[in-house]
Design an enzyme around this catalytic site. Structure first.
Site, short mmCIF file in Angstrom:
data_model
loop_
_atom_site.label_atom_id
_atom_site.label_comp_id
_atom_site.label_asym_id
_atom_site.label_seq_id
_atom_site.Cartn_x
_atom_site.Cartn_y
_atom_site.Cartn_z
N LYS A 22 0.85 -1.21 0.00
CA LYS A 22 0.00 0.00 0.00
C LYS A 22 0.88 1.25 0.00
CE LYS A 22 -1.64 1.34 4.17
NZ LYS A 22 -1.26 2.67 4.65
N ASN A 23 1.88 1.26 0.87
CA ASN A 23 2.65 2.49 1.05
C ASN A 23 3.62 2.78 -0.10
OD1 ASN A 23 1.23 2.91 3.34
ND2 ASN A 23 2.83 2.25 4.76
N ARG A 92 -5.10 9.87 4.89
CA ARG A 92 -4.13 10.85 5.40
C ARG A 92 -2.93 11.04 4.46
NH1 ARG A 92 -6.84 10.88 10.03
NH2 ARG A 92 -7.35 8.69 10.05
N CYS A 116 -5.52 12.28 13.26
CA CYS A 116 -5.10 10.91 13.00
C CYS A 116 -5.21 10.06 14.24
CB CYS A 116 -3.66 10.92 12.54
SG CYS A 116 -3.03 9.27 12.37
N ARG A 121 -0.12 14.18 13.30
CA ARG A 121 0.79 13.88 12.18
C ARG A 121 1.01 15.16 11.40
NH1 ARG A 121 -1.00 8.23 9.56
NH2 ARG A 121 0.86 8.42 8.30
N PRO A 122 1.92 16.00 11.90
CA PRO A 122 2.14 17.28 11.25
C PRO A 122 2.71 17.11 9.85
CG PRO A 122 3.76 16.90 13.00
CD PRO A 122 2.80 15.76 13.05
N ASP A 124 4.65 19.78 8.66
CA ASP A 124 5.56 20.93 8.60
C ASP A 124 6.80 20.65 7.74
OD1 ASP A 124 6.05 19.07 10.69
OD2 ASP A 124 7.53 20.41 11.57
N LEU A 125 7.33 19.43 7.81
CA LEU A 125 8.54 19.12 7.04
C LEU A 125 8.25 19.11 5.54
CD1 LEU A 125 10.02 16.25 9.25
CD2 LEU A 125 10.63 18.67 9.26
N ASP A 306 5.00 0.05 11.90
CA ASP A 306 3.78 -0.61 11.42
C ASP A 306 3.72 -2.09 11.82
OD1 ASP A 306 3.29 1.82 10.28
OD2 ASP A 306 3.72 1.19 8.22
N ILE A 328 8.22 6.29 16.84
CA ILE A 328 7.81 7.04 15.64
C ILE A 328 6.51 7.82 15.89
CG2 ILE A 328 7.28 6.90 13.16
CD1 ILE A 328 10.14 6.02 13.83
N ARG A 398 -8.27 -0.86 5.11
CA ARG A 398 -7.41 0.16 4.48
C ARG A 398 -6.06 -0.43 4.08
NH1 ARG A 398 -6.00 4.13 8.07
NH2 ARG A 398 -4.61 4.64 6.38
#
Ligand code: EPZ
Length: 417
Positions: A22-23, A92, A116, A121-122, A124-125, A306, A328, A398
């Site tokens: 998926k990822n 997300r 989330c 889960r920002p 900003d980066l 995960d 994490i 999902r």
């Protein structure tokens, strides 16, 4: 609302084929936007998040076709540059579309991907890196309005955390930017290498993916291409845990064994026999599982966050205590309260979970709190005496395609109603 029912206590034996990651599939689908033409992605798992990505592509004007696990995307018909809030909230990881849309359209409008279940889960980066590449981003009431003056331009980007999503967004934005981009402290996950492989096949010039320094020489544009998504290493780890808790003996087909290195030691520590082969792996469980020691989740090549929930569920049945340190995500032990309903003994304090290990679990009515937490409940239920009823299984859907059939074929008594 569907539920999964599992009557536990059956030994699993046989073969399971592991589906595509998926990822990897999600950023690759976003990457098809950059290719002016038709892209073909094989081994795309039939998951809700893949459907959500296809809906985003279609909203943007792409023509998509899904046949089995092959998705074809023609982005030559692209018309839009915005993603409506409803689509952003469905998934997300939709934020990974930002780099691709901005690079292809010179503008992008979308909302923040939202809260989330794993804690904040920002992004900003992602935003800081894209700004360095020349994206002008206005943030207003949860909306991101982005414009590029002419074309994005390469930059040296130092990530303070090796964020997977931020690294992907940079790759997507920089692939067709003017000049060279260098990412320091890039994420090294196999899914990053897979995205770079897709982009390179489409004409990009990316070196170093899989290491912590990635160099991207921007090219003018990308063409359509064909790519096969890598196998899902977290699905493989989940089925390994299923074999372990049922005293089972499973062969997993279509795995990339090198991607599983970070989890293999935990299964060996638990007393399992692990026999890697080419594109497959056998796992055979001992009579009683041993504790796995201390597991610390880390960025790749560390132990993957995960895989923490399914491996913790396995440790709940070990002959002694194990410790899990979640480095994490802030809130990735929510499912532990549900495991407790089945008799698991786990104490959580902040980012640390201490698992006592009990000889047996018993079936209960439980609720999937999130994707991998839901998988942990399935693992516990496979070993528990009696029937476990799991609701909120949309979370599990999902990330796990055809879970019931795969487990039923190797001997589990599992059904969905
Ligand atoms: C990806 O999420 C995966 N999702 C996650 O998979 C996975 O758990 C995670 O990487 C870590 O391996 C997809 O690939 C779609 P990150 P991502 O950016 O990209 C912080 C699953 O179950 N951070 O590497 O969101 C962040 O809060 C899931 O399949 C910032 O502070 O992960 C986290 O603590 C869920 N600012 C850490 O970095 C940012 O701008 C790592 O996040 C970005 C991230």
């Amino acid at each position: 609302m569907s539920k999964i029912y599992i009557e536990g206590g059956r030994r699993l034996a046989g073969e399971i084929r592991v589906h595509g990651a998926k990822n990897s599939a999600l950023p690759a689908l976003a990457a098809t936007l950059l290719c002016r033409g038709v892209s073909v992605l094989h081994n795309c798992p039939p998951l809700l998040d893949v459907t959500a990505s296809i809906r985003i592509l279609e909203h943007l004007g792409c023509v998509c076709r899904r046949e089995g696990t092959t998705v074809t995307v023609d982005s030559s018909t692209l018309t839009g540059f915005d993603i409506p809030d409803t689509l952003m909230r469905e998934m997300r990881s939709s934020i990974v579309f930002l780099g691709a849309i901005a690079a292809r359209c010179g503008q992008a409008r979308l909302s923040f991907p939202g809260g989330c279940e794993l804690g904040p889960r920002p992004i900003d980066l992602h935003l800081a890196a894209l700004r360095q590449l020349g994206l002008n981003i206005q943030e207003d009431h949860g909306l991101l309005d982005c414009t590029v003056q002419k074309r994005l331009s390469g930059a040296v980007i130092n990530l303070s955390i090796p964020s997977v999503g931020a690294t992907e967004n940079i790759l997507l934005a920089a692939a067709t930017a003017k000049g060279r981009t260098v990412i320091h402290n890039a994420a090294r996950e196999p899914e990053i290498s897979d995205l770079a492989a897709f982009l390179n096949r489409a004409g990009a010039c990316i070196r170093g993916a899989g290491s912590s320094i990635i160099e991207i020489d921007g090219v003018y544009d990308l063409h359509g291409t064909e790519h096969t998504v890598i196998p899902d290493r977290i699905i493989a780890a989940t089925y390994m845990a299923a074999a372990a808790v049922t005293g089972g003996d499973l062969i997993l087909r279509d795995v990339e064994v090198s991607h599983l290195t970070p989890v293999l030691d935990s299964f060996r520590a638990a007393g399992c026999l692990v026999e890697p082969a080419v594109k497959s792996l056998r796992i055979a469980a001992p009579d009683r599982l041993k504790p796995v020691g201390t597991v610390r989740t880390m960025a790749y090549p560390g132990f993957p966050t995960d895989a923490q929930p399914p491996v913790l569920a396995m440790s709940a049945l070990a002959d002694g205590p194990s410790v899990f340190v979640e480095n994490i995500f802030e809130n990735r032990f929510k499912y532990v309260d549900e495991l407790a309903r089945m008799g698991a003994k786990v104490k959580v304090e902040g980012r640390v979970a201490v698992v006592e290990g009990v000889p047996a679990l018993s079936g209960a009515t439980v609720s999937a709190t999130d994707l991998r937490g839901g998988a942990a409940l399935v693992i516990a239920a496979l070993a528990a005496s009696g029937v476990t009823e799991i609701d909120e299984i949309r979370h599990i859907d999902r990330g796990y395609a055809d879970l019931e059939n795969s487990l039923r074929e190797v001997g589990a008594n599992i059904k969905r109603e």
